[in-house]
Design a protein around this motif. Structure first.
Motif, PDB file in Angstrom:
ATOM      1  N   LEU A  31       0.593  -0.829  -0.157  1.00 52.67           N
ATOM      2  CA  LEU A  31       0.056   0.256  -0.392  1.00 52.67           C
ATOM      3  C   LEU A  31       0.791   0.995   0.048  1.00 52.67           C
ATOM      4  CD1 LEU A  31      -2.888  -1.335   2.423  1.00 52.67           C
ATOM      5  CD2 LEU A  31      -3.070  -0.662  -0.213  1.00 52.67           C
ATOM      6  N   LEU A  32       2.176   1.206   0.516  1.00 58.78           N
ATOM      7  CA  LEU A  32       3.086   1.917   1.177  1.00 58.78           C
ATOM      8  C   LEU A  32       3.725   1.653  -1.329  1.00 58.78           C
ATOM      9  CD1 LEU A  32       4.866   1.995   4.642  1.00 58.78           C
ATOM     10  CD2 LEU A  32       2.305   3.768   3.466  1.00 58.78           C
ATOM     11  N   ASP A  33       3.797   1.786  -0.818  1.00 61.57           N
ATOM     12  CA  ASP A  33       4.374   1.338  -2.533  1.00 61.57           C
ATOM     13  C   ASP A  33       3.763   2.153  -3.119  1.00 61.57           C
ATOM     14  OD1 ASP A  33       6.990   0.498  -1.646  1.00 61.57           O
ATOM     15  OD2 ASP A  33       6.752  -1.830  -2.752  1.00 61.57           O
ATOM     16  N   ARG A  34       2.774   1.467  -3.392  1.00 61.55           N
ATOM     17  CA  ARG A  34       1.081   2.501  -4.198  1.00 61.55           C
ATOM     18  C   ARG A  34       0.692   3.917  -4.213  1.00 61.55           C
ATOM     19  NH1 ARG A  34       0.753  -2.857  -5.106  1.00 61.55           N
ATOM     20  NH2 ARG A  34       0.453  -3.399  -7.106  1.00 61.55           N
ATOM     21  N   GLY A  35       1.483   4.371  -2.984  1.00 57.29           N
ATOM     22  CA  GLY A  35       1.647   6.190  -2.589  1.00 57.29           C
ATOM     23  C   GLY A  35       0.263   6.102  -1.726  1.00 57.29           C
ATOM     24  N   PHE A  36      -0.408   5.382  -0.938  1.00 51.07           N
ATOM     25  CA  PHE A  36      -1.055   5.542   0.381  1.00 51.07           C
ATOM     26  C   PHE A  36      -0.491   5.967   1.174  1.00 51.07           C
ATOM     27  CE2 PHE A  36      -3.184   2.422  -2.625  1.00 51.07           C
ATOM     28  CZ  PHE A  36      -4.248   3.364  -2.911  1.00 51.07           C
ATOM     29  N   ARG A  37      -1.168   6.875   1.468  1.00 51.00           N
ATOM     30  CA  ARG A  37      -0.601   7.530   3.006  1.00 51.00           C
ATOM     31  C   ARG A  37      -1.325   8.245   4.480  1.00 51.00           C
ATOM     32  NH1 ARG A  37       0.288  11.964  -2.052  1.00 51.00           N
ATOM     33  NH2 ARG A  37      -1.345  12.552  -1.227  1.00 51.00           N
ATOM     34  N   ASN A  38      -1.793   7.044   4.181  1.00 51.79           N
ATOM     35  CA  ASN A  38      -2.776   6.559   5.707  1.00 51.79           C
ATOM     36  C   ASN A  38      -3.478   5.578   5.928  1.00 51.79           C
ATOM     37  OD1 ASN A  38      -3.977   8.229   7.585  1.00 51.79           O
ATOM     38  ND2 ASN A  38      -5.273   9.314   6.979  1.00 51.79           N
ATOM     39  N   VAL A  39      -1.994   4.268   6.216  1.00 52.09           N
ATOM     40  CA  VAL A  39      -2.305   2.894   6.728  1.00 52.09           C
ATOM     41  C   VAL A  39      -2.795   3.221   8.335  1.00 52.09           C
ATOM     42  CG1 VAL A  39      -2.200   1.091   6.118  1.00 52.09           C
ATOM     43  CG2 VAL A  39      -1.336   2.812   4.686  1.00 52.09           C
ATOM     44  N   ARG A  40      -4.179   2.967   8.335  1.00 50.63           N
ATOM     45  CA  ARG A  40      -3.886   2.604  10.058  1.00 50.63           C
ATOM     46  C   ARG A  40      -3.796   1.073  10.344  1.00 50.63           C
ATOM     47  NH1 ARG A  40      -9.731   4.553  12.796  1.00 50.63           N
ATOM     48  NH2 ARG A  40      -8.224   5.726  12.849  1.00 50.63           N
ATOM     49  N   CYS A  41      -2.776   0.408  10.808  1.00 46.65           N
ATOM     50  CA  CYS A  41      -3.011  -0.839  11.751  1.00 46.65           C
ATOM     51  C   CYS A  41      -2.805  -1.553  12.585  1.00 46.65           C
ATOM     52  CB  CYS A  41      -0.397  -1.509  11.426  1.00 46.65           C
ATOM     53  SG  CYS A  41      -0.190  -1.069   9.629  1.00 46.65           S
ATOM     54  N   PHE A  42      -3.687  -2.634  13.114  1.00 45.03           N
ATOM     55  CA  PHE A  42      -4.238  -2.767  14.041  1.00 45.03           C
ATOM     56  C   PHE A  42      -3.086  -4.354  14.174  1.00 45.03           C
ATOM     57  CE2 PHE A  42      -7.069  -5.209  16.903  1.00 45.03           C
ATOM     58  CZ  PHE A  42      -8.072  -4.246  17.331  1.00 45.03           C
ATOM     59  N   ALA A  43      -3.091  -4.913  15.664  1.00 50.07           N
ATOM     60  CA  ALA A  43      -2.600  -5.283  16.026  1.00 50.07           C
ATOM     61  C   ALA A  43      -2.566  -5.313  17.331  1.00 50.07           C
ATOM     62  CB  ALA A  43      -0.842  -5.238  15.838  1.00 50.07           C
ATOM     63  N   ARG A  44      -2.125  -6.778  18.332  1.00 45.10           N
ATOM     64  CA  ARG A  44      -2.524  -6.454  19.623  1.00 45.10           C
ATOM     65  C   ARG A  44      -1.449  -6.390  20.161  1.00 45.10           C
ATOM     66  NH1 ARG A  44      -5.192 -12.835  20.426  1.00 45.10           N
ATOM     67  NH2 ARG A  44      -3.620 -13.340  18.392  1.00 45.10           N
ATOM     68  N   PRO A  45      -2.632  -5.849  22.300  1.00 46.93           N
ATOM     69  CA  PRO A  45      -1.006  -4.939  21.975  1.00 46.93           C
ATOM     70  C   PRO A  45       0.712  -6.512  21.931  1.00 46.93           C
ATOM     71  CG  PRO A  45      -2.990  -5.271  23.204  1.00 46.93           C
ATOM     72  CD  PRO A  45      -3.006  -5.914  22.161  1.00 46.93           C
ATOM     73  N   ASN A  46      -0.007  -7.283  22.690  1.00 50.17           N
ATOM     74  CA  ASN A  46       1.809  -8.334  22.368  1.00 50.17           C
ATOM     75  C   ASN A  46       1.849  -8.471  21.520  1.00 50.17           C
ATOM     76  OD1 ASN A  46       2.361  -7.418  25.258  1.00 50.17           O
ATOM     77  ND2 ASN A  46      -0.050  -9.522  25.361  1.00 50.17           N
ATOM     78  N   SER A  47       1.142  -8.455  19.885  1.00 47.37           N
ATOM     79  CA  SER A  47       2.013  -9.238  18.665  1.00 47.37           C
ATOM     80  C   SER A  47       3.248  -8.337  18.259  1.00 47.37           C
ATOM     81  CB  SER A  47       1.080  -8.643  17.820  1.00 47.37           C
ATOM     82  OG  SER A  47      -0.542  -8.433  17.932  1.00 47.37           O
ATOM     83  N   GLU A  48       3.906  -9.637  17.898  1.00 44.99           N
ATOM     84  CA  GLU A  48       5.349  -9.974  17.733  1.00 44.99           C
ATOM     85  C   GLU A  48       4.965  -9.205  16.130  1.00 44.99           C
ATOM     86  OE1 GLU A  48       8.156 -10.102  16.893  1.00 44.99           O
ATOM     87  OE2 GLU A  48       8.596 -11.372  18.344  1.00 44.99           O
ATOM     88  N   MET A  49       6.228  -8.005  16.657  1.00 47.40           N
ATOM     89  CA  MET A  49       5.533  -6.402  16.089  1.00 47.40           C
ATOM     90  C   MET A  49       6.960  -6.528  14.298  1.00 47.40           C
ATOM     91  SD  MET A  49       2.599  -4.909  16.119  1.00 47.40           S
ATOM     92  CE  MET A  49       2.960  -3.577  15.370  1.00 47.40           C
ATOM     93  N   THR A  50       7.785  -7.712  14.710  1.00 54.66           N
ATOM     94  CA  THR A  50       9.450  -7.481  13.507  1.00 54.66           C
ATOM     95  C   THR A  50       8.059  -7.540  12.040  1.00 54.66           C
ATOM     96  OG1 THR A  50       9.032 -10.097  14.289  1.00 54.66           O
ATOM     97  CG2 THR A  50      10.934  -8.189  15.420  1.00 54.66           C
ATOM     98  N   ALA A  51       7.702  -8.145  11.819  1.00 57.03           N
ATOM     99  CA  ALA A  51       7.110  -8.006  10.481  1.00 57.03           C
ATOM    100  C   ALA A  51       7.084  -7.277   9.967  1.00 57.03           C
ATOM    101  CB  ALA A  51       6.355  -9.393  10.214  1.00 57.03           C
TER     102      ALA A  51
END
Ligand code: NAP
Length: 192
Positions: free
Chosen positions: A36-56
């Protein structure tokens, strides 16, 4: 109006529209955010759980275009917060344990219902992109060796297949279709 302007008007989402990605910390979600970022979108909300592994998500978290919101999609309130102002949701979050029916139902079906209800609350959604799976199809009736693909029928008795993941994804898709029909939520189901 120029052809370019007509094409732009026909797009479901523009670069500044708010997009929500659930399961953003997961295998596909993190790659989708990068696309999405590559395609130029500038407002991407990412939902994750508090303990989600965020390295990806890695360095993408540092982008000004990415905003991480933490919560649990089992919480209706967290879904309300996540869906506020969202024009397109890419719903990828799914149960991680494919063996437990209760876990699969909770984290694939109940979570989806909460998001659909939240979208009704806010009334600004242009597309609910529901990510499903080829696992919902059956090729039992096919001659031996034939491919399983989207031409196959959807499993009619997923509760009897012994596959919690298949059961939950069939129920999730049914729910999206039901909400689309009853409440006019615009949706698309993507089969991976
Ligand atoms: N990968 C494939 O080969 C494949 C094939 C066909 C279809 N699909 C579909 O594609 C989508 C993404 O798959 P994937 O492989 O990327 O999945 P994944 O890596 O297992 O990621 C699942 C994501 O869902 C999140 N999640 C689960 N329950 C949640 C909850 N209650 N609240 C908030 N987040 C929750 C997980 O968060 P945590 O990190 O906190 O656990 C994780 O980020 C799924 O819908 C799947 O059915 C995938």
């Amino acid at each position: 109006m120029s052809t370019a302007a007509v094409e732009r008007d026909s797009l479901i989402a523009h670069e500044d529209d708010l997009l929500l990605v659930t399961g953003a910390s997961g295998f596909i979600g993190s790659r989708l955010v990068a696309c999405l970022l590559d395609r130029g979108f500038r407002n991407v909300r990412c939902f994750a759980r508090p303990n989600s592994e965020m390295t990806a998500l890695g360095r993408l978290r540092g982008s000004e275009s990415v905003h991480v919101v933490t919560g649990n999609l089992l919480s209706r309130n967290d879904c309300d917060v996540a869906m506020k102002g969202v024009k397109v949701i890419f719903h990828l979050a799914t149960a991680r344990d494919g063996k437990s029916y209760s876990d699969a139902f909770m984290n694939s079906v109940v979570t989806t219902r909460n998001l659909l209800d939240a979208s009704l609350e806010h009334q600004c959604l242009r597309r609910f992109v529901n990510v499903s799976s080829l696992a919902v199809y059956t090729n039992k009736a096919n001659p031996r060796g034939r491919l399983l693909d989207e031409h196959c029928p959807v499993e009619r008795r997923p509760q009897s297949r012994g596959d919690a993941y298949c059961f939950a994804k069939v129920k999730q898709d049914e729910l999206v279709i039901e909400y689309g029909g009853r409440f006019g939520i615009p949706y698309v189901i993507v089969m991976l």
